[in-house]
Each structure stands twice: as structure tokens, then as C-alpha cells.
Motif scaffolding. Structure first.
Motif, PDB file in Angstrom:
ATOM      1  N   GLY A 240       2.479  -8.401   0.403  1.00 27.88           N
ATOM      2  CA  GLY A 240       2.580  -9.488   1.362  1.00 27.88           C
ATOM      3  C   GLY A 240       1.746  -9.305   2.608  1.00 27.88           C
ATOM      4  O   GLY A 240       1.880 -10.077   3.560  1.00 27.88           O
ATOM      5  N   MET A 241       0.847  -8.327   2.625  1.00 27.14           N
ATOM      6  CA  MET A 241       0.133  -7.979   3.848  1.00 27.14           C
ATOM      7  C   MET A 241      -1.184  -8.726   3.978  1.00 27.14           C
ATOM      8  O   MET A 241      -1.991  -8.763   3.056  1.00 27.14           O
ATOM      9  N   ASN A 242      -1.399  -9.324   5.144  1.00 23.66           N
ATOM     10  CA  ASN A 242      -2.676  -9.932   5.484  1.00 23.66           C
ATOM     11  C   ASN A 242      -3.605  -8.877   6.082  1.00 23.66           C
ATOM     12  O   ASN A 242      -3.168  -7.795   6.483  1.00 23.66           O
ATOM     13  N   ILE A 243      -4.882  -9.206   6.160  1.00 18.72           N
ATOM     14  CA  ILE A 243      -5.858  -8.291   6.764  1.00 18.72           C
ATOM     15  C   ILE A 243      -5.975  -8.660   8.237  1.00 18.72           C
ATOM     16  O   ILE A 243      -6.756  -9.527   8.637  1.00 18.72           O
ATOM     17  N   ARG A 244      -5.147  -7.987   9.061  1.00 17.85           N
ATOM     18  CA  ARG A 244      -5.054  -8.325  10.487  1.00 17.85           C
ATOM     19  C   ARG A 244      -4.924  -7.053  11.315  1.00 17.85           C
ATOM     20  O   ARG A 244      -4.381  -6.035  10.860  1.00 17.85           O
ATOM     21  N   GLN A 251      -3.096   1.607  16.912  1.00 15.13           N
ATOM     22  CA  GLN A 251      -4.028   1.041  17.888  1.00 15.13           C
ATOM     23  C   GLN A 251      -3.313   0.210  18.961  1.00 15.13           C
ATOM     24  O   GLN A 251      -3.977  -0.405  19.801  1.00 15.13           O
ATOM     25  N   ASN A 252      -1.977   0.207  18.920  1.00 15.12           N
ATOM     26  CA  ASN A 252      -1.177  -0.577  19.872  1.00 15.12           C
ATOM     27  C   ASN A 252      -1.660  -2.023  19.971  1.00 15.12           C
ATOM     28  O   ASN A 252      -2.063  -2.510  21.040  1.00 15.12           O
ATOM     29  N   PRO A 253      -1.644  -2.739  18.863  1.00 11.11           N
ATOM     30  CA  PRO A 253      -2.128  -4.128  18.873  1.00 11.11           C
ATOM     31  C   PRO A 253      -1.254  -5.022  19.739  1.00 11.11           C
ATOM     32  O   PRO A 253      -0.084  -4.709  20.015  1.00 11.11           O
ATOM     33  N   LYS A 254      -1.818  -6.144  20.136  1.00 13.02           N
ATOM     34  CA  LYS A 254      -1.093  -7.076  20.988  1.00 13.02           C
ATOM     35  C   LYS A 254       0.126  -7.655  20.281  1.00 13.02           C
ATOM     36  O   LYS A 254       1.183  -7.859  20.889  1.00 13.02           O
ATOM     37  N   HIS A 255      -0.015  -7.923  18.979  1.00 13.85           N
ATOM     38  CA  HIS A 255       1.099  -8.463  18.182  1.00 13.85           C
ATOM     39  C   HIS A 255       1.330  -7.534  16.982  1.00 13.85           C
ATOM     40  O   HIS A 255       0.868  -7.819  15.861  1.00 13.85           O
ATOM     41  N   PRO A 256       2.050  -6.426  17.170  1.00 13.59           N
ATOM     42  CA  PRO A 256       2.246  -5.466  16.079  1.00 13.59           C
ATOM     43  C   PRO A 256       3.102  -6.037  14.947  1.00 13.59           C
ATOM     44  O   PRO A 256       4.056  -6.782  15.183  1.00 13.59           O
ATOM     45  N   VAL A 257       2.729  -5.668  13.730  1.00 13.29           N
ATOM     46  CA  VAL A 257       3.426  -6.149  12.538  1.00 13.29           C
ATOM     47  C   VAL A 257       3.671  -4.969  11.598  1.00 13.29           C
ATOM     48  O   VAL A 257       2.759  -4.193  11.313  1.00 13.29           O
ATOM     49  N   ILE A 258       4.903  -4.832  11.137  1.00  9.22           N
ATOM     50  CA  ILE A 258       5.233  -3.873  10.092  1.00  9.22           C
ATOM     51  C   ILE A 258       5.170  -4.607   8.760  1.00  9.22           C
ATOM     52  O   ILE A 258       5.717  -5.705   8.630  1.00  9.22           O
ATOM     53  N   ASP A 259       4.487  -4.027   7.789  1.00 11.58           N
ATOM     54  CA  ASP A 259       4.320  -4.741   6.521  1.00 11.58           C
ATOM     55  C   ASP A 259       4.364  -3.768   5.355  1.00 11.58           C
ATOM     56  O   ASP A 259       4.439  -2.547   5.539  1.00 11.58           O
ATOM     57  N   LEU A 260       4.304  -4.326   4.152  1.00  6.64           N
ATOM     58  CA  LEU A 260       4.424  -3.532   2.936  1.00  6.64           C
ATOM     59  C   LEU A 260       3.458  -4.065   1.890  1.00  6.64           C
ATOM     60  O   LEU A 260       3.393  -5.276   1.639  1.00  6.64           O
ATOM     61  N   HIS A 261       2.684  -3.161   1.304  1.00  6.61           N
ATOM     62  CA  HIS A 261       1.723  -3.506   0.265  1.00  6.61           C
ATOM     63  C   HIS A 261       1.844  -2.466  -0.846  1.00  6.61           C
ATOM     64  O   HIS A 261       2.493  -1.420  -0.660  1.00  6.61           O
ATOM     65  N   HIS A 401       7.191  -7.924   8.523  1.00  8.82           N
ATOM     66  CA  HIS A 401       6.713  -8.950   7.591  1.00  8.82           C
ATOM     67  C   HIS A 401       6.928  -8.541   6.134  1.00  8.82           C
ATOM     68  O   HIS A 401       6.495  -9.226   5.215  1.00  8.82           O
ATOM     69  N   SER A 402       7.630  -7.431   5.905  1.00  5.46           N
ATOM     70  CA  SER A 402       7.844  -6.924   4.550  1.00  5.46           C
ATOM     71  C   SER A 402       8.709  -7.883   3.748  1.00  5.46           C
ATOM     72  O   SER A 402       9.625  -8.518   4.287  1.00  5.46           O
ATOM     73  N   LEU A 413      11.424  -6.874  -7.070  1.00  2.00           N
ATOM     74  CA  LEU A 413      10.514  -8.017  -6.990  1.00  2.00           C
ATOM     75  C   LEU A 413       9.726  -7.880  -5.692  1.00  2.00           C
ATOM     76  O   LEU A 413      10.305  -7.852  -4.605  1.00  2.00           O
ATOM     77  N   VAL A 414       8.407  -7.767  -5.795  1.00  3.24           N
ATOM     78  CA  VAL A 414       7.562  -7.594  -4.619  1.00  3.24           C
ATOM     79  C   VAL A 414       6.397  -8.570  -4.715  1.00  3.24           C
ATOM     80  O   VAL A 414       6.021  -9.016  -5.806  1.00  3.24           O
ATOM     81  N   GLY A 415       5.827  -8.902  -3.565  1.00  2.75           N
ATOM     82  CA  GLY A 415       4.679  -9.800  -3.579  1.00  2.75           C
ATOM     83  C   GLY A 415       4.565 -10.596  -2.306  1.00  2.75           C
ATOM     84  O   GLY A 415       4.969 -10.157  -1.228  1.00  2.75           O
ATOM     85  N   SER A 416       4.051 -11.811  -2.431  1.00  7.62           N
ATOM     86  CA  SER A 416       3.701 -12.611  -1.258  1.00  7.62           C
ATOM     87  C   SER A 416       4.736 -13.659  -0.879  1.00  7.62           C
ATOM     88  O   SER A 416       4.643 -14.265   0.183  1.00  7.62           O
ATOM     89  N   THR A 417       5.742 -13.882  -1.728  1.00  6.18           N
ATOM     90  CA  THR A 417       6.669 -14.991  -1.501  1.00  6.18           C
ATOM     91  C   THR A 417       7.704 -14.677  -0.429  1.00  6.18           C
ATOM     92  O   THR A 417       8.385 -13.652  -0.486  1.00  6.18           O
TER      93      THR A 417
END
Length: 483
Positions: A240-244, A251-261, A401-402, A413-417
């Protein structure tokens, strides 16, 4: 003179506007009654159209009509030779015998009948978190020798995204065949547009359902939300991870996101390549053929996998059926992690029923949601679930966002949905159903770790909320069919 002219013309314009409104409302309501399959969505749009003059019908034309089915029908109506070429280029031969899956019982059989893909055994899957996944994908691109296919909903042209562009260009320059597909709506999340950046570097790139800026609003309900990358036809990545840049937590991004791929190896990689090839052919007509894209694949592990494509075409509402079947098959526990939790009524009832029969149903969703409107609407669903024993927890900290689901410690069940109407009904999605106790334990460990930063939601909390909060949540719920 102008005042007199206005007085003379004004009544005429009033009647013209009224006639236009009546015609548009009549057409829009007729379309709702004839084409909308879900009664709740039909009622939602009928009210909007009837009580918001002109604008209601315009909004329905922009956001309520699923135009992709016409294009999908056109694609499926290609000559038999062309269509067969797409299918034959990447055959998914059914396994002759899959004794491992027989032990899994009815759920494996049900999903096998629902999906148009086939079960694949002998696979290996590695869960990767956020930055770890980004770096693993970059490493794989650096080692590519023959081909790279990459599909993403959002692909930023800066930060880590620019690192991807640079590595893809280097791969292209050393003779690797590179194909990149990005959703047209997804390109609006960053500037400059990634498609332009890729093409300037000589990389073959297409946008899914391309349209000019103004007309993008007409394809908002036809998003390609799939995230798939295959390198040399051997190593795959999906989830479900975008390239962002937000995924690069160090890198301490402005909008940090935890995700899973997930990194995938084994014969199931061909299913990832197949779903990309279908979308690529749909967008530009090129059929990816031969060993360059589909080499022979050796067993790499013990995970049984079946791909589950979903979208508003021939795979319409496949994911809700798969989720419903999995919930119904649960005997001990169901664990769900999703960034957006707005399940449709059948799934909601299935979760409640599972809890009532003694299944431990636990759901984690973010407290600090990047779309607060979704959380507000979701909170109106919580009471009926909490009353029946479903455990709902909201996660503090960075936006997570996981998205995954495990059942009885053996099925995943894993993926983008996402668990929301847009993802379950309107988007093109890709997920994999996995049968393996080791993978399920790995995901459950991630789930348990996430519980440390969660707060349980209680009935008392929901019912004691201030009137203004309950009104806010109730208002958000009105828009649930399109969230």
C-alpha cells in the motif's frame, strides 16, 4: 436603459434556468435509478440532485458516474486476436495439484473461485516498513539487468522520488527496458508532474486515464490505486505504499507516514507482472511479451499466494466478497489495520457476527488521520460494533498508512485496498491473499507493536461526546458513499 433591459430579460433567464434545471435533474435522476447498483448510493445522489439546484446534477456528472466501465468494455471488445495476445503473453497456468491448500479448507477454495488469477505455491514474502521498503526497491532497481515495471498511485518527483527517477534513468541507460505507470489523479499530489520528469529522462511513462487538469475531476472515481513493481520478472514489490518523501522517517519529513510494503519472490511474481501488463496495455496498447518480462520462476519459499485484482470493470466488488468470505471463515481471531475504516454494511455485519460468535475481532485505525472527515464519519459506525464486542483502537503518533488483515494466525490479506467505499468500489486495486503461518505471525507482531501506541475506543467516550462533535460526525457520515 440597462435597468429596463435587465427587467425585460430577467424573467426569460429565470425560465431558461428553470427549464435547464428540470432537464438536468430529470436526466441525472434517471441515470441514478437505472445505473446505480447500490441503493444507499442511489438515495444519496438522488437527494443531492433534487435539493441542490443545477449543482447537484453537475456534481453527479463529475463524481457519481462510473465512465471507466465504458472504456473497460471497449478494451474487452478488442478483436479476439488482440485480446488473446495480452492474455497469452503472460499465462497464469493453474497449479495441477496444490496439496498444501487443501489443508486450508473452504476459504482457499472460495477465494480461488472468486479471483480470475490462480493459486501459486512456493513463494517468499518479506514485510518491509516505510523507509526500509523504499531502500529495498531502490537496491533492486540498481541491480536490474533486463526489465523494470513500476506502477504507483502517487510518485513524487522530489526527494526519494527523485532518487527513483535517477536510478530508473541509469537502468534505462545500461539497456534495461523500463515501463512506469502512474495514476493521473495521483500526479496532482506533487509538482513538477512525475510523468513529464520521467519522459524528459527518456523513460517510457504513462498516466492512467490521462486527461487535462480541468477534466481530471471527471475521473476522480476511476483511480488506479495499485502499487506494483517487478524487476527482471523475478523480484516483485507490492502493498500500500506510495513513492513519497513522507516515508523517509529518518529525514524528518514534514508529513511523516508509517507504511507497509512487501517483497515477493517465487511464481506469484508473475501475477504482479500480469496486473501491470493489463493496465499498461489498457493505457498505451503495448503488449509486454517474452522472457524479458516473464522468465521461468523457481520456488522460493512456502507461502501460498493468489492475486486479487479489483476495480470497476470485470473485477467489480471482488475485494468486498473476499473480505466477507475471510471474516465468515474466522474461528479464533481477526486483526485489521487500515488507515480509513468505513466498511460497507455487509462487511460491518460480518464483523459484528464474528464477534458475537466468539471471534476476537480487533481493528486499528489512526487517530490523527490525514483526512479527518473520514475519521469523523467512521466514528458513527463504532457504537454498533462496540456493542457487539468488536475492539476498536485509534493509533496516536505518525499517520499509519499500513493496511493488512490476518485471520486465525494463518491467512493474510495485504495490498492497496483501504476499508472505505472508494477503495472497495471505485478504485482499481491489487491485493494478495496469502496462506502461511510464518507470514501471519510477522504481521501479527507488527499489529501487537502498534497496539503500544493505541487508545481503545469506548462506548462511553462516543456517547458522551459533545453535541457539536456528534453533529459534525453525523454530517460527515452523509458523504460516506463517496469517501
Amino acid at each position: 436603459m440597462f435597468i429596463e433591459l435587465y427587467k425585460a430579460i430577467s424573467p426569460v433567464w429565470h425560465w431558461l434556468l428553470l427549464a435547464l434545471d428540470v432537464c438536468m435533474v430529470g436526466f441525472a435522476v434517471s441515470h441514478v435509478l437505472l445505473r446505480q447498483r447500490d441503493g444507499r448510493i442511489a438515495a444519496f445522489w438522488a437527494v443531492i440532485i433534487a435539493f441542490v439546484p443545477l449543482l447537484g446534477a453537475i456534481f453527479y456528472a463529475m463524481f457519481g458516474i462510473n465512465r471507466i466501465q465504458r472504456r473497460g468494455q471497449k478494451y474487452r471488445a478488442m478483436t479476439e486476436v488482440e485480446r488473446q495476445a495480452v492474455l497469452e503473453a503472460c499465462p497464469l497456468h493453474p497449479e495441477k495439484e496444490v496439496p498444501e491448500l487443501k489443508l486450508l479448507g473452504e476459504l482457499a477454495e472460495t477465494i480461488g473461485k472468486l479471483s480470475r488469477y490462480n493459486f501459486s505455491v512456493g513463494n517468499h514474502m518479506i514485510p518491509l516498513r516505510s523507509e526500509e521498503a523504499m531502500l529495498a526497491m531502490l537496491t533492486s532497481i540498481r541491480h536490474a539487468r533486463r526489465s523494470i515495471s513500476l506502477c504507483s498511485y502517487i510518485f513524487e518527483a522530489k526527494g526519494i522520488g527523485l532518487d527513483f527517477v535517477n536510478e530508473l534513468e541509469k537502468a534505462k541507460n545500461r539497456g534495461v527496458e523500463v515501463r512506469v505507470l502512474v495514476d493521473n489523479m495521483g500526479t496532482m499530489y506533487s509538482w513538477p508532474p512525475i510523468i513529464h520528469t520521467l519522459r524528459r529522462r527518456g523513460i517510457r511513462a504513462e498516466s492512467f486515464m490521462h486527461s487535462h487538469f480541468f477534466f481530471r475531476v471527471f475521473s476522480m472515481n476511476m483511480r488506479n490505486h495499485r502499487k506494483v513493481m517487478v524487476v527482471d520478472g523475478v523480484t516483485g514489490f507490492t502493498g500500500g505504499m506510495n513513492i513519497r518523501e513522507g516515508n523517509m522517517l529518518s529525514q524528518n519529513p514534514k508529513h511523516p507516514v508509517i507504511d507497509l510494503h512487501f517483497q515477493v519472490e517465487g511464481s506469484a511474481v508473475r501475477q504482479l507482472q500480469r496486473v501491470f501488463a493489463e493496465d499498461w496495455a489498457f493505457c498505451c496498447g503495448e503488449v509486454l511479451k517474452g522472457d524479458l518480462w516473464y522468465p521461468e520462476l523457481e520456488p522460493a519459499g512456502e507461502v501460498g499466494i493468489i492475486g486479487v485484482p479489483d476495480g470497476p470493470d470485470e473485477d467489480f466488488e471482488l475485494m468486498p466478497k473476499v473480505i466477507f468470505a475471510a471474516i465468515g471463515a474466522a474461528k479464533k481471531e481477526i486483526r485489521v489495520m487500515t488507515p480509513y475504516f468505513l466498511p460497507e454494511a455487509p462487511i460491518l455485519w460480518a464483523l459484528n457476527s464474528a464477534a458475537l460468535r466468539g471471534v476476537d475481532v480487533t481493528i486499528i485505525t489512526p487517530k490523527n488521520n490525514n483526512i479527518p472527515f473520514v475519521r469523523w464519519a467512521a466514528r458513527t459506525l463504532y457504537p454498533q460494533m462496540l456493542e457487539r464486542g468488536v475492539h476498536i483502537l485509534e493509533a496516536d503518533g505518525h499517520f499509519d498508512h499500513s493496511k493488512f488483515m490476518t485471520v486465525d494466525g494463518i491467512w493474510s490479506l495485504v495490498g492497496s485496498t483501504n476499508w472505505d467505499p472508494r477503495s472497495l468500489r471505485l478504485n482499481f486495486e491489487f491485493n494478495v491473499a496469502c496462506f502461511d503461518d510464518i507470514l501471519a505471525r510477522q504481521l501479527n507482531a507488527i499489529f501487537v507493536k502498534a497496539l503500544e501506541d493505541c487508545q481503545p475506543v469506548s462506548l462511553q467516550e462516543i456517547r458522551s461526546a459533545g453535541l457539536h462533535l456528534r453533529l459534525r460526525d453525523g454530517f460527515a457520515r452523509l458523504f460516506m458513499p463517496v469517501l
